[in-house]
Design a protein around this motif. Structure first.
Motif, PDB file in Angstrom:
ATOM      1  N   UNK A 434      34.665  -7.945 -15.796  1.00 58.75           N
ATOM      2  CA  UNK A 434      34.845  -8.620 -17.459  1.00 58.75           C
ATOM      3  C   UNK A 434      34.052  -7.524 -18.348  1.00 58.75           C
ATOM      4  N   UNK A 435      32.829  -7.838 -17.551  1.00 53.93           N
ATOM      5  CA  UNK A 435      31.911  -7.473 -19.400  1.00 53.93           C
ATOM      6  C   UNK A 435      32.215  -5.778 -19.408  1.00 53.93           C
ATOM      7  N   UNK A 436      32.536  -5.000 -18.612  1.00 51.48           N
ATOM      8  CA  UNK A 436      33.573  -3.963 -18.906  1.00 51.48           C
ATOM      9  C   UNK A 436      34.156  -3.896 -20.093  1.00 51.48           C
ATOM     10  N   UNK A 437      35.264  -5.199 -19.773  1.00 44.84           N
ATOM     11  CA  UNK A 437      36.617  -4.927 -20.224  1.00 44.84           C
ATOM     12  C   UNK A 437      36.054  -5.703 -21.736  1.00 44.84           C
ATOM     13  N   UNK A 438      35.483  -6.112 -22.045  1.00 47.63           N
ATOM     14  CA  UNK A 438      35.063  -6.927 -23.306  1.00 47.63           C
ATOM     15  C   UNK A 438      34.205  -5.292 -23.800  1.00 47.63           C
ATOM     16  N   UNK A 439      33.316  -5.253 -23.398  1.00 45.86           N
ATOM     17  CA  UNK A 439      32.940  -3.825 -23.902  1.00 45.86           C
ATOM     18  C   UNK A 439      34.010  -3.070 -24.020  1.00 45.86           C
ATOM     19  N   UNK A 440      34.736  -2.485 -23.238  1.00 45.24           N
ATOM     20  CA  UNK A 440      35.828  -1.224 -23.877  1.00 45.24           C
ATOM     21  C   UNK A 440      36.625  -1.579 -25.051  1.00 45.24           C
ATOM     22  N   UNK A 441      36.670  -2.959 -25.237  1.00 43.44           N
ATOM     23  CA  UNK A 441      37.182  -3.702 -26.581  1.00 43.44           C
ATOM     24  C   UNK A 441      36.507  -4.385 -27.877  1.00 43.44           C
ATOM     25  N   UNK A 442      35.295  -3.352 -27.619  1.00 47.40           N
ATOM     26  CA  UNK A 442      33.894  -3.475 -28.433  1.00 47.40           C
ATOM     27  C   UNK A 442      33.605  -4.414 -29.337  1.00 47.40           C
ATOM     28  N   UNK A 443      33.371  -5.595 -27.734  1.00 45.06           N
ATOM     29  CA  UNK A 443      32.886  -6.996 -28.213  1.00 45.06           C
ATOM     30  C   UNK A 443      32.021  -7.552 -27.545  1.00 45.06           C
ATOM     31  N   UNK A 444      30.911  -8.082 -27.861  1.00 39.49           N
ATOM     32  CA  UNK A 444      29.616  -8.761 -27.006  1.00 39.49           C
ATOM     33  C   UNK A 444      30.277  -9.867 -25.720  1.00 39.49           C
ATOM     34  N   UNK A 445      28.968 -10.369 -25.647  1.00 34.21           N
ATOM     35  CA  UNK A 445      28.902 -11.021 -24.326  1.00 34.21           C
ATOM     36  C   UNK A 445      27.777 -11.410 -24.123  1.00 34.21           C
ATOM     37  N   UNK A 446      27.037 -12.908 -24.253  1.00 34.90           N
ATOM     38  CA  UNK A 446      26.038 -13.763 -23.705  1.00 34.90           C
ATOM     39  C   UNK A 446      26.544 -14.477 -22.149  1.00 34.90           C
ATOM     40  N   UNK A 447      25.311 -14.334 -21.894  1.00 36.79           N
ATOM     41  CA  UNK A 447      25.314 -13.969 -20.319  1.00 36.79           C
ATOM     42  C   UNK A 447      23.871 -15.056 -20.307  1.00 36.79           C
ATOM     43  N   UNK A 448      24.563 -16.752 -19.951  1.00 39.13           N
ATOM     44  CA  UNK A 448      22.965 -17.393 -19.330  1.00 39.13           C
ATOM     45  C   UNK A 448      23.623 -17.870 -18.007  1.00 39.13           C
ATOM     46  N   UNK A 449      21.113 -17.988 -17.219  1.00 34.19           N
ATOM     47  CA  UNK A 449      20.953 -18.374 -16.566  1.00 34.19           C
ATOM     48  C   UNK A 449      20.282 -18.971 -16.518  1.00 34.19           C
ATOM     49  N   UNK A 450      19.461 -19.772 -14.890  1.00 34.36           N
ATOM     50  CA  UNK A 450      18.114 -20.333 -14.548  1.00 34.36           C
ATOM     51  C   UNK A 450      16.941 -20.521 -14.957  1.00 34.36           C
TER      52      UNK A 450
END
Length: 657
Positions: A434-450
């Motif tokens: 999913x991250x790679x899809x967003x990157x291909x569309x030149x978007x950014x991603x936030x990921x939260x962990x514990x």
């Protein structure tokens, strides 16, 4: 009356919210909630509510940075009215404390910002002089300050052609606690030049000049402290005491008698308990304070004797900023889901620290009365309350008896993000796709962990997979956080990983995907409130969506998802009805970070630039002045960034020696 000015045009949704809240207050519905989603214009709605009601208003904010932002916004909304700013006036504060386990006494250590101190006194003066006043405050508003009656009654008013002897005018300034100086005039001081007497009141931005002709005041001028040029001519002026805790001689003398009585009783108690060290320690400290009070009417830590100085009885609530408002005013508690827990916790934390000081002979028992209000006392002192939050807690909903006004739509038409729930054995591998899809569309991603460890390990793993990413948590320095966020916005990295990205103030329109790992782990980081706030990180982008990786559905998850979907459905119908096409927010990168030499240059270039100690010292001095200027302008975030730079440059300086 209030005069509201704004370049914004109020939307239909905002106007309906204002009308409903104002109407309910006029129907004696005194406690209400404004549930406003991120980006809905809550601050503008608050301004319109204040304008319509016409009441003095106290706005409580959970932190200094947000308070400063609100202060600037309300000054622009109400340029002709009085806007006060009341936060802690300490640049640095180490409270007095004692650690019995280590027999360690920690003396009170403070660095007071004189501009913030002036603004606090100015805020109190404003509300006493005009009911058309709005004060932006932090939770310091519930801490003990002097009585409003004492503060107001001790003021002295002067007008043109007031008859007064030069010597009497000087004596009155001294009686208010001001000190004479022959040098540069500063806050809290006055100076004499023949028949010209200049004073710098603690409640004013600039000093005041009195020009006498015989026994008449013929001119009252506001002037620039540096250039001495006249800025404004006044007809009248009020000079207030130098501080909240400055009292007339008769009150001081009466209080000293009570302090001595309590001291004798407490010393006798320690002697009976065979605690000779405690008795001697307390006696020495209290007698020293008494001597200062007798000679100067003031001592360090005078607030610890406020029970007697403010003529209260033991157990009575202390006087706070709330008492300066009188009975009929509006209090707006911004970000109430954060502010209310802060207000609840202040009393017990303060009590615990002071009790140890009393038990071990560092303070008299009456020092316990120098305290913040407890939560019950706060509730008894407020009448018209508006809780403002995107995620109000159960307390606010219950206290308002569910009188909730919703502001669910944004002027941009943006929707709450789509939410996808995934129960997958290998969530990280699925997430990478999913991250790679967003990157291909030149978007950014936030990921939260514990956990911090997990965020760091995940960042390493994604890097191996060729994804440009970084982690962000509390151990990352303030300046480095800004550099990381800038890189995300500029596309130098595509993914940001963290534990609680809520506190970072990340309003990033480039983020189209928020991923929450272990979303079903009940607790603070996965409560319904935290989850909804996290969802909101994707609400600035038209393509915003959230992926939740879970094993089982929890109560908090279901509550958060249901609420987010409810808002989204409402927004879709509203946009369709009003022919609104959602558009992503466009936000210039330079508006987000501290755009100066530090950001534009790498650390290596900085090391090369400062080849000698002299140039480095010059730069440190320059940045130190700029840091103080930013603090005085209430730009605490900018001041914090500069402080980090100064630390770095000082380390370079140490390396050179």
């Amino acid at each position: 009356m209030y005069v509201l000015k704004s370049a914004y045009k109020i939307t239909d949704a905002q106007n309906k919210a204002v009308k409903k809240i104002v109407s309910d207050y006029r129907k004696q519905i005194e406690r209400q909630v404004l549930l406003g989603v991120t980006g809905s214009g809550k601050t503008f709605v608050m301004a319109n509510i204040i304008y319509e009601l016409g009441l003095p208003c106290l706005i409580l904010s959970p932190n200094k940075t947000l308070a400063a932002q609100l202060y600037q916004e309300f000054k622009s909304f109400f340029p002709e009215n009085r806007i006060g700013y009341f936060i802690s006036y300490y640049d640095y504060y180490q409270p007095e404390a004692y650690v019995p386990q280590k027999n360690l006494y920690i003396a009170k250590e403070v660095s007071i910002n004189p501009e913030l101190e002036r603004l606090r006194i100015d805020a109190a003066r404003n509300i006493l002089e005009s009911k058309n006043t709005i004060i932006i405050a932090s939770v310091s508003a519930i801490y003990n300050i002097g009585s409003p009656d004492d503060f107001f009654k001790q003021k002295i008013s002067y007008s043109l052609f007031t008859k007064i002897k030069r010597e009497d005018l000087i004596r009155e300034f001294i009686d208010l606690g001001y000190l004479r100086t022959e040098e540069f005039i500063e806050t809290g001081k006055f100076r004499i030049r023949g028949d010209i007497i200049e004073i710098f009141p603690t409640s004013e931005e600039n000093p005041i000049r009195f020009i006498l002709n015989g026994m008449n005041i013929v001119e009252i001028e506001v002037f620039d402290a540096i250039t001495a040029h006249k800025l404004e001519r006044l007809e009248t002026v009020n000079i207030f005491p130098i501080s909240y805790f400055y009292y007339k001689k008769s009150r001081i003398e009466d209080s000293i008698g009570k302090i001595k009585t309590e001291l004798n009783e407490r010393v006798e108690f320690f002697l009976k308990e065979n605690k000779l060290e405690f008795a001697e320690r307390l006696k020495e400290k209290a007698l020293y304070d008494i001597e200062l009070l007798e000679q100067y009417g003031y001592c360090s830590g005078i607030e610890n004797y406020s029970l007697y100085l403010s003529d209260r009885k033991k157990g009575e609530p202390p006087y706070t900023l709330l008492d300066f408002f009188g009975k009929d005013y509006l209090i707006i508690i911004d970000e109430s889901h954060i502010s209310i827990p802060q207000l609840r916790g202040m009393y017990l934390g303060d009590r615990s620290r002071k009790q140890r000081l009393v038990d071990f002979g560092f303070r008299l028992p009456s020092a316990l009365e120098n305290r913040p209000l407890n939560f019950g006392e706060i509730q008894s002192k407020i009448k018209n309350v508006l809780y403002v939050s995107a995620t109000p807690s159960d307390y606010e909903l219950t206290d308002s008896k569910h009188h909730v006004t919703e502001l669910l739509v944004r002027p941009t038409g943006l929707l709450d993000p789509k939410i996808e729930i995934r129960k997958i054995e290998s969530p990280v591998e699925d997430m990478i796709k999913e991250v790679e899809k967003e990157i291909s569309d030149k978007n950014r991603i936030l990921i939260t962990t514990l956990t911090k460890k997990m965020s760091e390990k995940l960042a390493d793993y994604l890097s191996i997979k060729g994804i440009k990413c970084a982690y962000l948590h509390s151990e990352i320095k303030s300046l480095d956080r800004i550099k990381i966020i800038k890189k995300l916005r500029m596309g130098e990295i595509d993914t940001l990983i963290g534990i609680n990205l809520l506190r970072e103030g990340l309003d990033l329109p480039e983020v189209s995907l928020v991923v929450i790992l272990d979303a079903d782990r009940e607790g603070y980081l996965r409560s319904a409130t935290s989850l909804i706030q996290n969802f909101g990180r994707a609400s600035r982008n038209v393509k915003g969506r959230v992926i939740l990786y879970i094993k089982d559905m929890t109560f908090s998850l279901k509550k958060a998802i249901d609420e987010s979907n409810r808002r989204r459905e409402y927004q879709i119908l509203y946009n369709k009805k009003n022919n609104i096409v959602p558009t992503s927010i466009i936000k210039k990168v330079k508006d987000f970070y501290d755009d100066d030499f530090w950001i534009r240059k790498s650390e290596e270039h900085i090391k090369v630039e400062f080849k000698d100690k002299e140039s480095l010292i010059k730069e440190i001095d320059k940045l130190s002045k700029l840091m103080k200027a930013k603090a005085n302008q209430l730009d605490f975030k900018g001041a914090a960034f500069l402080r980090e730079k100064i630390k770095y440059l000082k380390n370079l300086l140490i390396e050179m020696y």
